[in-house]
Design a protein around this motif. Structure first.
Motif, PDB file in Angstrom:
ATOM      1  N   GLN A  20     -19.737 -21.045   4.549  1.00 39.23           N
ATOM      2  CA  GLN A  20     -19.027 -19.977   5.257  1.00 39.23           C
ATOM      3  C   GLN A  20     -19.937 -18.781   5.446  1.00 39.23           C
ATOM      4  OE1 GLN A  20     -14.849 -19.044   4.354  1.00 39.23           O
ATOM      5  NE2 GLN A  20     -15.113 -20.234   2.482  1.00 39.23           N
ATOM      6  N   ASP A  21     -19.941 -18.226   6.649  1.00 42.15           N
ATOM      7  CA  ASP A  21     -20.659 -16.980   6.914  1.00 42.15           C
ATOM      8  C   ASP A  21     -20.341 -16.563   8.337  1.00 42.15           C
ATOM      9  OD1 ASP A  21     -22.647 -14.810   6.551  1.00 42.15           O
ATOM     10  OD2 ASP A  21     -23.328 -16.074   4.900  1.00 42.15           O
ATOM     11  N   ASN A  22     -20.951 -15.494   8.815  1.00 43.84           N
ATOM     12  CA  ASN A  22     -20.709 -15.103  10.199  1.00 43.84           C
ATOM     13  C   ASN A  22     -21.355 -16.124  11.132  1.00 43.84           C
ATOM     14  OD1 ASN A  22     -23.409 -14.052  11.303  1.00 43.84           O
ATOM     15  ND2 ASN A  22     -23.211 -12.886   9.386  1.00 43.84           N
ATOM     16  N   HIS A  23     -20.837 -16.195  12.354  1.00 50.78           N
ATOM     17  CA  HIS A  23     -21.218 -17.281  13.263  1.00 50.78           C
ATOM     18  C   HIS A  23     -22.704 -17.232  13.623  1.00 50.78           C
ATOM     19  CE1 HIS A  23     -20.606 -20.521  16.027  1.00 50.78           C
ATOM     20  NE2 HIS A  23     -20.990 -19.804  17.066  1.00 50.78           N
ATOM     21  N   GLU A  24     -23.233 -16.032  13.831  1.00 51.50           N
ATOM     22  CA  GLU A  24     -24.634 -15.921  14.212  1.00 51.50           C
ATOM     23  C   GLU A  24     -25.549 -16.477  13.126  1.00 51.50           C
ATOM     24  OE1 GLU A  24     -22.345 -13.510  14.521  1.00 51.50           O
ATOM     25  OE2 GLU A  24     -22.194 -13.757  16.705  1.00 51.50           O
ATOM     26  N   LYS A  25     -25.233 -16.160  11.883  1.00 52.02           N
ATOM     27  CA  LYS A  25     -26.039 -16.680  10.784  1.00 52.02           C
ATOM     28  C   LYS A  25     -25.910 -18.199  10.672  1.00 52.02           C
ATOM     29  CE  LYS A  25     -26.581 -14.380   6.944  1.00 52.02           C
ATOM     30  NZ  LYS A  25     -26.373 -13.748   5.591  1.00 52.02           N
ATOM     31  N   LEU A  26     -24.678 -18.702  10.864  1.00 49.69           N
ATOM     32  CA  LEU A  26     -24.469 -20.148  10.771  1.00 49.69           C
ATOM     33  C   LEU A  26     -25.144 -20.905  11.904  1.00 49.69           C
ATOM     34  CD1 LEU A  26     -20.776 -20.464   9.521  1.00 49.69           C
ATOM     35  CD2 LEU A  26     -22.898 -20.664   8.212  1.00 49.69           C
ATOM     36  N   LEU A  27     -25.268 -20.295  13.058  1.00 47.80           N
ATOM     37  CA  LEU A  27     -26.031 -20.925  14.144  1.00 47.80           C
ATOM     38  C   LEU A  27     -27.482 -21.114  13.730  1.00 47.80           C
ATOM     39  CD1 LEU A  27     -24.637 -19.081  17.304  1.00 47.80           C
ATOM     40  CD2 LEU A  27     -24.373 -21.510  16.748  1.00 47.80           C
ATOM     41  N   GLU A  28     -28.038 -20.128  13.037  1.00 49.01           N
ATOM     42  CA  GLU A  28     -29.410 -20.237  12.531  1.00 49.01           C
ATOM     43  C   GLU A  28     -29.506 -21.334  11.469  1.00 49.01           C
ATOM     44  OE1 GLU A  28     -30.507 -16.394  11.104  1.00 49.01           O
ATOM     45  OE2 GLU A  28     -30.309 -15.426  13.070  1.00 49.01           O
TER      46      GLU A  28
END
Length: 268
Positions: free
Chosen positions: A155-163
């Motif tokens: 779980q994390d913010n979407h931008e970080k998870l895209l990375e």
């Protein structure tokens, strides 16, 4: 075509934004069942967090099944015990735990009926609010894990998870399925487990043909399921990429009785 099995995702599909099944959806499902259609809930949720909705829809009867943990488990709706299950290997789970720890990511896993976390935080609290599942704190996950798990979720913010997804893209090949179930949930299951594979297993267990099955969902974890359906449906609020692979896109979204629309158009 006479459809005999209706498989639906839960969050952002069957459930509205208040995490409820509307009266209109409930009544439509009741009518479909009266016509002999097998209704199956297929969710990324754990088995136990699906139970109250199974109760509401009168799906806790002999010979009824559900699919949980993003297609890692087919379970008996009365006992909630698995009848088929595919786990993510301990080796791969440990890699993901270590990967997350090194990058300060929020990670959790599932074993039996338990949601396992190192310690509670704002993300686990948010997940508990959505699913009603209370996390079990175990301390260091790398020390805790002794056997395979059902799935792993970061779980994390979407931008970080895209990375994160980009970084893990090559590693997961041949090891695990990786997909977003929500913009802030990046999930991992066994290569032998996804919603599509387990819908296929269940329809074969029940003796149905692919063309007799409707599958409906909204997000990337529903993609395989939508493709597996004889009629694959994306709800109006689905991700644009999911709409592209669907046979039909609903006019209504999850807040406006989408199941009623589907059942009235294709079953009743």
């Amino acid at each position: 075509m006479t459809y005999k099995m209706l498989v639906t995702d839960m969050d952002d599909t069957l459930l509205n934004d208040d995490l409820e099944i509307s009266y209109e959806n409930e009544e439509a499902i009741k009518k479909a069942m009266e016509k002999g259609v097998r209704v199956v809930l297929c969710s990324g949720r754990s088995t136990t967090s699906m139970d109250k909705y199974l109760e509401q829809l009168n799906l806790k009867e002999k010979g009824q099944y559900g699919i949980s943990c993003n297609g890692a488990v087919i379970f008996d709706t009365i006992t909630l015990e698995p009848v088929e299950q595919e786990s993510l290997s301990r080796e791969y789970a440990k890699y993901l735990f270590s990967f997350a720890k090194d990058r300060g990511l929020h990670i959790q896993t599932y074993q039996n009926h338990d949601l396992i976390v190192e310690r509670k935080n704002e993300y686990t609290d948010m997940y508990a609010d959505i699913t009603g599942t209370k996390p079990v704190e175990v301390g260091d996950l790398l020390s805790w894990i002794k056997e395979d798990v059902l799935k792993v979720l970061i779980q994390d913010n979407h931008e970080k998870l895209l990375e994160v997804a980009k970084e893990l893209e090559n590693w997961v090949k041949g090891k695990a399925h990786m997909y977003f179930s929500k913009p802030f949930y990046l999930e991992f299951t066994s290569m032998n487990a996804n919603k599509g594979l387990f819908v296929k297993r269940l329809r074969q267990r029940l003796g149905f043909k692919k063309e007799e099955v409707i599958c409906i969902g909204d997000s990337f974890n529903d993609l395989y399921m939508i493709e597996e359906g004889g009629l694959g449906i994306a709800v109006a609020n689905a991700h644009p990429d999911i709409k592209k692979v669907a046979d039909y896109v609903t006019h209504n979204d999850n807040n406006h009785h989408v199941m009623k629309e589907v059942i009235e158009k294709f079953i009743l």
